[in-house]
Design a protein around this motif. Structure first.
Motif, PDB file in Angstrom:
ATOM      1  N   SER A   6       4.695  15.069  -0.674  1.00 38.98           N
ATOM      2  CA  SER A   6       4.484  13.996  -1.661  1.00 38.98           C
ATOM      3  C   SER A   6       5.817  13.477  -2.205  1.00 38.98           C
ATOM      4  O   SER A   6       5.965  12.275  -2.449  1.00 38.98           O
ATOM      5  CB  SER A   6       3.576  14.484  -2.793  1.00 38.98           C
ATOM      6  OG  SER A   6       4.126  15.607  -3.410  1.00 38.98           O
ATOM      7  N   LEU A  43       1.277   7.419  -6.077  1.00 40.14           N
ATOM      8  CA  LEU A  43       0.023   8.095  -6.445  1.00 40.14           C
ATOM      9  C   LEU A  43       0.035   9.583  -6.072  1.00 40.14           C
ATOM     10  O   LEU A  43      -0.318  10.447  -6.890  1.00 40.14           O
ATOM     11  CB  LEU A  43      -1.147   7.380  -5.754  1.00 40.14           C
ATOM     12  CG  LEU A  43      -2.544   7.752  -6.236  1.00 40.14           C
ATOM     13  CD1 LEU A  43      -2.707   7.430  -7.710  1.00 40.14           C
ATOM     14  CD2 LEU A  43      -3.605   7.011  -5.429  1.00 40.14           C
ATOM     15  N   LEU A  44       0.471   9.882  -4.850  1.00 38.98           N
ATOM     16  CA  LEU A  44       0.450  11.283  -4.413  1.00 38.98           C
ATOM     17  C   LEU A  44       1.375  12.177  -5.243  1.00 38.98           C
ATOM     18  O   LEU A  44       0.963  13.253  -5.682  1.00 38.98           O
ATOM     19  CB  LEU A  44       0.798  11.374  -2.923  1.00 38.98           C
ATOM     20  CG  LEU A  44      -0.356  11.083  -1.967  1.00 38.98           C
ATOM     21  CD1 LEU A  44       0.056  11.367  -0.532  1.00 38.98           C
ATOM     22  CD2 LEU A  44      -1.575  11.945  -2.310  1.00 38.98           C
ATOM     23  N   LEU A  81       7.149  11.177   0.346  1.00 36.80           N
ATOM     24  CA  LEU A  81       6.467   9.874   0.248  1.00 36.80           C
ATOM     25  C   LEU A  81       6.996   9.062  -0.932  1.00 36.80           C
ATOM     26  O   LEU A  81       7.114   7.842  -0.859  1.00 36.80           O
ATOM     27  CB  LEU A  81       4.967  10.096   0.057  1.00 36.80           C
ATOM     28  CG  LEU A  81       4.079   9.856   1.263  1.00 36.80           C
ATOM     29  CD1 LEU A  81       2.640  10.187   0.939  1.00 36.80           C
ATOM     30  CD2 LEU A  81       4.181   8.410   1.766  1.00 36.80           C
ATOM     31  N   GLY A 123       8.343   5.491  -0.671  1.00 35.54           N
ATOM     32  CA  GLY A 123       7.674   4.461  -1.475  1.00 35.54           C
ATOM     33  C   GLY A 123       8.636   3.696  -2.368  1.00 35.54           C
ATOM     34  O   GLY A 123       8.508   2.488  -2.552  1.00 35.54           O
ATOM     35  N   LEU A 155       0.834  -1.213   0.000  1.00 32.98           N
ATOM     36  CA  LEU A 155       0.000   0.000   0.000  1.00 32.98           C
ATOM     37  C   LEU A 155       0.866   1.259   0.000  1.00 32.98           C
ATOM     38  O   LEU A 155       0.577   2.235  -0.700  1.00 32.98           O
ATOM     39  CB  LEU A 155      -0.915   0.011   1.226  1.00 32.98           C
ATOM     40  CG  LEU A 155      -2.146  -0.895   1.161  1.00 32.98           C
ATOM     41  CD1 LEU A 155      -2.940  -0.779   2.465  1.00 32.98           C
ATOM     42  CD2 LEU A 155      -3.043  -0.511  -0.016  1.00 32.98           C
ATOM     43  N   LEU A 156       1.938   1.188   0.779  1.00 32.16           N
ATOM     44  CA  LEU A 156       2.851   2.329   0.856  1.00 32.16           C
ATOM     45  C   LEU A 156       3.452   2.630  -0.515  1.00 32.16           C
ATOM     46  O   LEU A 156       3.624   3.793  -0.903  1.00 32.16           O
ATOM     47  CB  LEU A 156       3.958   2.030   1.875  1.00 32.16           C
ATOM     48  CG  LEU A 156       4.952   3.151   2.183  1.00 32.16           C
ATOM     49  CD1 LEU A 156       4.239   4.378   2.724  1.00 32.16           C
ATOM     50  CD2 LEU A 156       6.000   2.680   3.179  1.00 32.16           C
ATOM     51  N   VAL A 194       2.061   2.031  -3.424  1.00 29.79           N
ATOM     52  CA  VAL A 194       1.022   2.629  -4.282  1.00 29.79           C
ATOM     53  C   VAL A 194       0.800   4.101  -3.911  1.00 29.79           C
ATOM     54  O   VAL A 194       0.796   4.986  -4.774  1.00 29.79           O
ATOM     55  CB  VAL A 194      -0.304   1.835  -4.165  1.00 29.79           C
ATOM     56  CG1 VAL A 194      -1.419   2.545  -4.908  1.00 29.79           C
ATOM     57  CG2 VAL A 194      -0.115   0.430  -4.723  1.00 29.79           C
ATOM     58  N   VAL A 195       0.660   4.356  -2.607  1.00 34.09           N
ATOM     59  CA  VAL A 195       0.461   5.741  -2.154  1.00 34.09           C
ATOM     60  C   VAL A 195       1.691   6.588  -2.497  1.00 34.09           C
ATOM     61  O   VAL A 195       1.570   7.754  -2.914  1.00 34.09           O
ATOM     62  CB  VAL A 195       0.183   5.776  -0.628  1.00 34.09           C
ATOM     63  CG1 VAL A 195       0.116   7.205  -0.117  1.00 34.09           C
ATOM     64  CG2 VAL A 195      -1.118   5.049  -0.324  1.00 34.09           C
TER      65      VAL A 195
END
Lengths: 362, 214
Positions: free
Chosen positions: A334, A301-302, A337, A341, A294-295, A297-298
């Motif tokens: 972002s 994505l952000l 992240l 990520g 999930l991390l 993907v986030v």
């Protein structure tokens, strides 16, 4: 290591004879994903620095421009990431001095570790040279910005004037300088080798994707390298202008491509008939690795959304007052992240790996 | 290039006694705690009274295409021209474990020193003992029989030049090898589905093992 063996006289016996285990920890030391990641981040940061130099030259920008800051932070982070990658891989080895003497010991040029060592060392050398040329000399002395902090350290040592003079004396002409950046950029792109290091392992279906894994490693790592450079630059230079917007857009696009590649790989894994691939899929969809997935993907994505929205706005000069106010923190967050990520991607790829069992044919 | 030496394994004759892996450790003076160069895995299926178990003895297969050799950065791993045995020069090994990633059989092991060691078909003794040794000789020519072969009570493991091992294998095993089963890295007898025949062989072997163990 106990080897898993399965007998396939009947497909129904498959589950009965299959026993999957985590591979021993010493094979998948955390230093390995860190090494695989930082090497490409170094490449991405170098590309940012080199491209900023190119944009500055084309725009004929003077001192104190944003391109100078981006270039210096880019080369600085490239040097730091390459050094981190080197230390990470050395910490994994049993006999460090043999790796340090790589021109003597690493003689198998068919091995991606040997190829990668030369690429990483070459990139480090180019990044250091570019950084020194950006940090010292007459132009740097007339410049201003947080990225010039190493000059203060050198000044304390009392050798700043000498160094400035020396760098100006050896500074190459523009065409040589451009050539330096071209070769350095090729080395930065060659950090795709980190993907090949995993992709050639035929017994692990999660990795054995000779196009997907190298492409994903390169694109996500370069995105993280650019994002890291932009994030650090933005911490000190709060202005989001067209140049910055252009870079943010690139990060958004690269994050989007990374996300598409992750989705493609996920789909391939979910539909694979290989038992080891199925086991990897189970690992990635359950427990702590699911959170890691999930991390990832986030993490892509952000930056995709923020990079494109704010980046295109800044590039075209259509940024509203609100966006101008919150744009900086949103981009820094972002991009942060994205960096996390990208690392998480490599960690989950290593931890979810399952080796194809040996088949005992009945 | 000399003829490739290789292993042969017959799961129908293996009784799962671990004599092969224990004798290997003794021959090479390996710690009891150290990872095995030869492993015996017991595969099981079903529940009583339909329970079945299949022991599989495995080691480095000295593959003709040796994936470990291809990835080894310092060229520490050598697929020998003269006999095809894969050896490791621990004076060059950097302990990167890349060979462990590449090997389909999990053959490379790593000790406290982090260096790789594995089966050398008893070309020499101890970790790295095979490196630099002269060409492997057959037992009748004064060479050392691999300890796993020498100590296998059921004659489930054999080793030798490919042509000789092929001559001793059943037609089915030889045919399968020629059809590239196991990537033609090892000759394995097909599992005998006749449970009674297999049980008989194992019973004989177990009696022999009991007798040996006193």
């Amino acid at each position: 290591m106990a080897q898993r063996v399965i007998r396939m006289s009947e497909l129904s016996l498959f589950a009965l004879f299959t026993e999957f285990h985590w591979l021993p920890a010493d094979y998948w030391d955390l230093s390995i994903p860190v090494y695989l990641y930082l090497a490409v981040v170094a490449g991405g940061a170098y590309l940012t620095g080199a491209s900023a130099c190119y944009i500055r030259a084309r725009r004929e920008a003077g001192p104190c421009c944003l391109e100078n800051e981006i270039a210096r932070w880019g080369f600085m982070l490239s040097v730091a990431a390459a050094a981190g990658a080197g230390l990470a891989v050395l910490s994994h080895l049993a006999v460090i001095y043999r790796a340090i003497l790589f021109p003597i010991y690493l003689t198998n040029f068919g091995s991606w570790i040997t190829i990668g060592t030369w690429i990483l060392v070459g990139l480090s050398v180019f990044a250091v040279v570019c950084l020194v040329l950006q940090l010292f000399g007459e132009n740097a002395a007339a410049d201003d910005g947080a990225s010039l902090f190493p000059r203060a350290i050198v000044a304390r040592l009392g050798v700043l004037d000498t160094l400035d003079e020396l760098v100006d004396r050896v500074r190459p002409p523009m065409n040589v300088f451009a050539g330096l950046h071209v070769v350095g950029s090729l080395l930065a792109l060659a950090t795709i080798y980190t993907g090949f290091e995993l992709a050639i392992v035929e017994t692990v279906p999660l990795w054995n994707e000779p196009v997907l894994v190298p492409a994903l490693f390169l694109i996500s790592g370069v995105a993280a390298g650019i994002g890291l450079t932009l994030g650090v630059t933005l911490l000190f230079e709060r202005e989001i202008g067209p140049v910055y917007g252009g870079y943010a857009t690139v990060v958004g696009v690269l994050s989007g491509i990374s996300l598409v590649l992750v989705g493609y790989g996920w789909q391939a894994l979910a539909t694979s008939n290989s038992p080891a691939a199925a086991a990897s899929y189970v690992h990635l969809t359950t427990g702590s690795l699911y959170l890691g997935s999930l991390l990832v993907v986030v993490g892509f994505l952000l930056p995709l959304v923020a990079g494109l929205a704010i980046g295109i706005g800044a590039l075209t000069g259509r940024v509203s007052g609100t966006v101008e106010r919150v744009g900086g923190p949103v981009l820094i967050g972002s991009f942060g992240l994205l960096v996390i990520g990208g690392l998480a991607l490599r960690i989950v790829l290593l931890l979810a790996a399952e080796q194809a069992p040996v088949v005992v044919v009945g | 290039m000399g003829e490739q030496w290789m292993f042969y394994f017959d799961p129908n004759r293996c009784i799962g006694c671990h004599a092969c892996s224990i004798s290997c450790k003794q021959r090479h003076d390996r710690d009891a705690e150290a990872d095995d160069w030869r492993t015996v895995t017991h595969l099981s299926s079903g529940e009583y009274p339909d329970f079945q178990e299949l022991p599989i003895s495995m080691s480095c297969m000295h593959c003709h295409d040796a994936p470990c050799e291809k990835v080894c950065p310092p060229n520490a791993i050598e697929k020998r021209e003269e006999d095809g045995i894969v050896t490791v020069d621990r004076d060059r090994c950097i302990g990167c474990h890349y060979c462990g990633w590449a090997c389909p059989y999990g053959a490379p092991t790593y000790g406290d020193d982090g260096l790789m060691s594995k089966c050398n078909m008893c070309l020499g003794e101890g970790p790295g003992g095979g490196h630099g040794q002269p060409e492997k000789q057959k037992a009748e020519d004064g060479g050392a029989k691999p300890s796993c072969v020498d100590n296998c009570v059921g004659e489930a493991i054999k080793a030798g030049p490919q042509s000789e091992v092929m001559a001793e294998a059943s037609q089915a095993a030889a045919k399968r090898f020629e059809n590239e089963a196991y990537n033609a890295r090892v000759i394995v007898e097909p599992v005998d589905e006749n449970a009674e025949a297999a049980a008989e062989i194992r019973e004989e072997g177990e009696e022999a093992a009991d007798w040996l163990n006193g």
